[in-house]
Each structure stands twice: as C-alpha cells, then as structure tokens.
Design an enzyme around this catalytic site. Structure first.
Site, PDB file in Angstrom:
ATOM      1  N   GLY A 149       0.791  -1.209   0.000  1.00 59.65           N
ATOM      2  CA  GLY A 149       0.000   0.000   0.000  1.00 59.65           C
ATOM      3  C   GLY A 149       0.828   1.266   0.000  1.00 59.65           C
ATOM      4  O   GLY A 149       0.340   2.337  -0.364  1.00 59.65           O
ATOM      5  N   PHE A 150       2.102   1.169   0.402  1.00 61.54           N
ATOM      6  CA  PHE A 150       2.939   2.359   0.479  1.00 61.54           C
ATOM      7  C   PHE A 150       4.184   2.249  -0.389  1.00 61.54           C
ATOM      8  O   PHE A 150       5.096   3.044  -0.258  1.00 61.54           O
ATOM      9  CB  PHE A 150       3.339   2.625   1.942  1.00 61.54           C
ATOM     10  N   VAL A 162       8.356  -3.659  -2.991  1.00 63.98           N
ATOM     11  CA  VAL A 162       9.346  -4.409  -2.222  1.00 63.98           C
ATOM     12  C   VAL A 162      10.265  -5.128  -3.201  1.00 63.98           C
ATOM     13  O   VAL A 162       9.788  -5.764  -4.148  1.00 63.98           O
ATOM     14  CB  VAL A 162       8.678  -5.435  -1.279  1.00 63.98           C
ATOM     15  N   ASP A 181      -3.565  -5.069  10.381  1.00 62.49           N
ATOM     16  CA  ASP A 181      -3.637  -5.523   8.991  1.00 62.49           C
ATOM     17  C   ASP A 181      -3.120  -6.955   8.859  1.00 62.49           C
ATOM     18  O   ASP A 181      -2.376  -7.278   7.949  1.00 62.49           O
ATOM     19  CB  ASP A 181      -2.845  -4.586   8.081  1.00 62.49           C
TER      20      ASP A 181
END
Length: 664
Positions: free
Chosen positions: A357-358, A361, A472
C-alpha cells in the site's frame, strides 16, 4: 580478500597482453609464495601420473558449472589443480576449451610442478603447493588491448565501475555459477555500448565473492592503462570490459548510461589525458583563480548544510528507534542508498517481490552476502514518513521468532527505505490460494503456521514491552522462511496501545476488507480483539484453502464466515476442510471451533491471543460453543453484524493495503 598483500611479487605477473586475443601462461609461478622454486618432476613419475589423472577428474567434475578444484596423491607427489570456464559457455564449448588448454599447458611448461595458463574462455592452474587454501586472489594476471580509449575516460570508468558493482549482485544470486554479463547502453554518439563480464569460482561464500569482485572493480581503472578493453583475472575471481561484444547472448544486466550517477563512481585512472591537461593548464589556472572565492563560499555553505541535514537525519533515526540510542548504534542501523541501489540492481523490475500500500518491495543482496527485502516507500505518499516511523519504532524494538527482523533503514535523497530479512518462501497467500502450491501445505505445516502466528500476536499484545495492535493481519502479511516457519510482517499500519487502555477510536480506517472486525470497519473502534478477529479469518482460510475477500455471492452465500457457520450448524463441517489436508479430523475441527470463537460479533465474546494459544496447544480443554460470526450472510439475504453497513466510518482508500508478494 586482501588482493594485493604480495603486490611487489605480483608485478611479475601483471604484464599486459600484446594482442587482443587474451592468451598467456606462466611456469613455476607459484614460487612467489616460497623462497625457492617449486621445481620439476621427472617423466613417467608418480607426480606426472597424479597430474594427468587430476586434470581428467577436474574436467569431468566441471560439467554443468564450468568449475572444479581438488587434489590428488600424497606428499611429495601430491598435486592440486583448479579449472574455470567462462560462465556463458555451454558444456561442449567448455569441454573443448579445457581439452586444448590441458594439451597446451603441458607442452608449454614441460615437467614443471607449477603452471598457470589463461585463455579467453577458460583457465587452468596446478601446483604441488597448497594454493587452494590461500585467502587471496593471487597470482593476478592483467590483459589489456592495444587500442586506447578515445572517449571521456573519467566518465567511461565511472560507468564501468557502477555497472560491475551491480553485476556483482547478479552474479552471486546465481547458485550454479557466480557469473554475470552486463552492458552500458547509449554511452555516447561515438561509443554506443560498453560490455562487461565478471565471475567467481563457486567454492567460496557469496560475501567473499562479492568482496573479491569489488576489490578488482575498485582497482581496474589504475591497471587498465586507458585501453578500450581489459581483463583482470585472479585465482578466485575475474572481471573484464570491452567496447565490442565478446560474450555469448544478450547481457544479463542492461543499464542506460544516463541513469548512472557520477557520485557513485571512482576517480579517473591515473595518467588519463595528461597531455591535454598540460595544454590547458594556463586557462584552467586563470579560471580557477577568478572563481576561488565563490567556490570556497559555496563549499562552506554545502558542508554546513550537509552537516545540518546529517544531524537532522541522525536525530530522526534516533527518535524512531529509541531515544536512548547513541550515535554508534544509529550508524550501525543506517544503510547507504548507494549500497541499496547496488543490492537491488537499481531497484530493477526483475528483483521486484511485490507491491504494498505504500510502495514496492525488492529483493537485494548486501555486500556481506546477506539476502534482504527492501521496502521502497512511495515518494509521493504524504503519509510515507509516518508509516516509516511506525515500522522502525515497532520492529526495531520487537524481537520474536515469529516476527520479521528489520535489518536497517535508509533516508537519503528523498528515498525512504526499510530493509528486512529476506524470507525465501515469500508470503503465505502465494501457497494457500494457489491450487498447485497448496499441495505443499500438509496439516503439519498448516498447524505450525497457525500456531506460530498465534504466538507472534500474543507477543505483540501481551508479552512485549509495548502493547501493539497490528491492524492488517492477513495471509499476504505472513511471510515464510526456508523451513516454512511463519513470521508476521508489515507494521506500517500498527498502532501503539496504552497498557491501561482497552479500546480506541479512529476516523481513518486502515487495513484490508475481509479481515476487519465489525466494530473497527463500521465504527473505527479498534483493540487487541480486532487482531483476534483477523486471526480467526486467517485460521479459517488456512484450513479451508479459501480466501475471505469481504465479498460474497448473495444467491449462493459463499463468503467464508457464512459458509463455515452453515456447515458448523448443519453438522457437515468436514465438507469445508481443504481436501488436500490429510490430518486428524478431530484436531482440525477443534481448530475450526477456535476460529469461529475468534470471529464472534461481539468483541467481548472473542478470546485473547494468550487464550487462543492455550486452546491450540491442548486437545483436552473445553471450548465454549460459538455463536454466528460477524457479517453472517443469511441464506435468505441480508447481513447480520455490528449495525448497518451504511453507518460505517469513511474509509481512507489510500491506506487499504494490498501487500501481496506474487511469484515472478
């Protein structure tokens, strides 16, 4: 590796080749490690027999990898040998090169106990001395081409250095051959591409290979003599560049010259453009004198600004990790942007593990050889730094075998990067929701995963110094190590929770639909029981192999929680168990029972994670009867849950994460 520990003696071997065909040999070269020569053997002797047998064995053992090393016999007739074919050769070409070089070395160095021969495509070395146990990459041989470079040599070697640094990470990621080829594209109108190759023998750890290669890369400009092609080769590793293609196939790593940063590069090689410098000395001196005041002022300003930013950065990291940490601890936690760019091949798409979401990776390999996962937070995300603070504050302080370990952090040039340990089996969802890979998850492994996640959550909620709510928890945030042990990851949404407080309210709902507890999704009320609900959903997913995505078929009633409850009440609960599980039915049903208790509508009816851990470990404990789960979809239509869906707190769409690690 200390490549130049014996530099004065090495100068005997650093003789440039006089042609573009790189072929050379040295007899008795290993005497550089001894006060006397290694001597000769007699024809038809035991040493000769051992040598011939060893070379034959090495050739046979090199099939597939192109490398072999070993010894044969006992002193004084013991012989050691090493062979290496270039990594881009196929088995037939390698065998052909070795056959030729064996013939040539025995005829060029007749009856010598020690000899080395280098060809473009392979090299061989043998001796009665134990050179295989030496830690250094010597003897070292340099080959250079005749033609001088006609382009900007400073920029040329900057690009070559950066390319090879990134290639080294590619090379050590190959478990069969420590080998890589590369190409710098669009260098200039005069020179379209630069080609490079590097390789290590595979009898060393990854970290030593990378260190060996980097040492050669650092020293290459000084040895290359400004030529347009050179090959620097030692016992354990070698590097080569050229302005024309010289290896087979397309480059394994291609980089555009414009993307390379001059700040990452070494200085230009000594002696480059000396003639031009002398001709322009007067002009340069005049310009320098006229600008010296401005340069000094600018330099002073930049130094002060750099120090200020460095202090701010250290203060920020210190506050994130622990206010009591000293500078040494902060420095040990920081990882430079240059290092991470090299580790991830400049965040190459081939190394992308997934998208969160940010940000994305990437897999990387640090200079130490350690494999890591690098989370690159989005630069345009306004909440990125806040999420970074969360991850650092939380993960750096948490130590548990079922939590992902943080390796370091980087805050440079607007980049916000978190570095974690790399877990080779990636995330649970890549196995659980894949028809083929799910077969690898037998009941023993699934039970271990469930119990491990439970222990990790118990630590977060009750056993750590901090009381932490993950917010989450889902299958894609459970990572698996090489032994399929689970580790909870992604603390970007986690919240610290006062020990004396049981519930809190937020107007920003974050998390993933399908895993959110009803009181959190609808009213923004979160507590440790919110994580318990998510764990219950995850537990049922692990047992059924079905994903609870928060959506359902209104006609069939196929959402996971409703389906589980219907089978539970109808006495057909075994029908929802993944048919790929072959385990004790009573134990599996007990786990489903615990999962239903975790997804109760009323948070007061859900157990704490410490209670869950006890239930999972005992087959004699008495469990209370569950009631219908939250968001139960009645077969006749309608949702039973915490209030109306129309009364939900507005959800911040930017913070609903999809941290899925998908296989390439």
């Amino acid at each position: 590796m200390h490549l130049f520990l014996f530099l004065p003696l090495l100068s005997l071997l650093l003789v440039p080749a006089t042609s573009d065909s790189f072929k050379s040999y040295t007899c008795d070269s290993m005497s550089i490690f001894s006060s006397t020569t290694t001597g000769n053997y007699t024809a038809n002797s035991t040493y000769q027999s051992n040598l011939n047998t060893l070379l034959s064995d090495l050739k046979a053992n090199s099939t597939g990898t192109g490398f072999a090393a070993g010894k044969l016999g006992t002193a004084p007739n013991e012989v050691r040998g090493l062979i290496l074919c270039r990594g881009d050769l196929n088995a037939s070409s390698c065998s052909s090169c070795l056959s030729q070089i064996f013939t040539d070395i025995l005829s060029s160095c007749p009856l010598y106990k020690t000899a080395i021969m280098w060809y473009d495509n392979c090299y061989v070395q043998f001796s009665n001395l134990d050179f295989l146990s030496l830690p250094d990459n010597i003897p070292l041989k340099l080959f250079v081409k005749k033609k001088n470079l006609t382009v900007d040599q400073t920029r040329f070697f900057q690009d070559v250095s950066q390319l090879m640094t990134q290639m080294a990470s590619v090379a050590i990621s190959n478990s069969t051959k420590y080998f890589a080829t590369g190409e710098v594209k669009n260098f200039s109108t005069e020179l379209s591409s630069i080609y490079a190759l590097l390789q290590c023998t595979t009898n060393m750890p990854k970290s030593q290979c990378q260190s060996c290669l980097q040492s050669l890369v650092n020293d290459l400009p000084g040895y290359s003599e400004g030529k347009d092609g050179a090959w620097l080769v030692g016992i354990y590793c070698n590097i080569r560049y050229d302005t024309i293609p010289f290896y087979n196939g397309a480059a394994m790593l291609q980089i555009d010259s414009a993307s390379l940063s001059p700040s990452l590069s070494p200085s230009s090689p000594p002696g480059v453009n000396d003639g031009k410098k002398k001709k322009n000395t007067a002009a340069i001196l005049a310009i320098t004198i006229s600008l010296v005041v401005a340069i000094l002022s600018s330099t002073t300003f930049c130094i002060c600004l750099h120090k200020k930013r460095q202090r701010q950065r250290e203060k920020l990291i210190s506050e994130m990790i622990n206010p009591g940490h000293n500078k040494e601890n902060i420095d040990s936690f920081l990882i430079g942007l240059t290092t991470l760019r090299a580790a991830t091949l400049n965040f190459n798409e081939s190394n992308r593990l997934g998208e969160g979401g940010f940000g994305a990776v990437y897999k990387g390999i640090l200079p130490s050889g350690e494999e890591v996962a690098v989370k690159r937070l989005s630069q345009c995300s306004s909440q990125g730094l806040g999420e970074l603070r969360n991850e650092l504050v939380l993960v750096a302080k948490l130590k548990h075998k079922n939590l992902v370990r943080v390796v370091g952090v980087c805050l440079e040039d607007q980049e916000k990067l978190l570095v974690y340990e790399f877990l080779s089996n990636r995330s649970l969802d890549t196995f659980l929701f894949d028809k083929e890979k799910r077969q690898e998850l037998d009941w023993t492994r699934r039970r271990s995963i469930i119990n491990g996640v439970a222990r990790g959550l118990q630590y977060l909620h009750e056993d750590s110094q901090l009381k932490i709510i993950h917010r989450d928890l889902k299958a894609s945030n459970i990572l698996l190590d090489a032994d399929m042990n689970p580790k909870i990851s992604d603390f970007g949404l986690a919240r610290l929770f006062p020990v004396d407080q049981t519930i809190n309210v937020t107007r920003r709902i974050v998390g993933t639909y399908g895993y959110m507890a009803p009181e959190y999704a609808m009213h923004g009320r979160y507590s440790v029981k919110s994580d318990v609900f998510s764990f219950g959903v995850l537990l049922l997913e692990v047992i059924t192999g079905k994903q609870n995505g928060g959506s359902y078929d209104a006609e069939m009633g196929e959402d996971l929680l409703s389906s589980t409850w219907d089978h539970w009440t109808s006495g057909t609960i075994t029908d929802i168990i993944d048919p790929m599980i072959d385990g004790p039915v009573n134990e599996i049903i007990q786990y489903i029972h615990i999962g239903l208790l975790c997804v109760q509508e009323d948070l007061k009816d859900r157990p704490r994670m410490s209670d869950v851990a006890v239930m999972l470990d005992s087959n004699t404990i008495s469990l209370q009867a569950p009631s219908k789960p939250a968001f139960y979809l009645r077969r006749g239509g309608g949702v039973s849950g915490y209030g109306s869906l129309n009364n939900m707190v507005p959800v911040s769409q930017n913070e609903v994460t999809i941290s899925e690690f998908k296989p390439r």
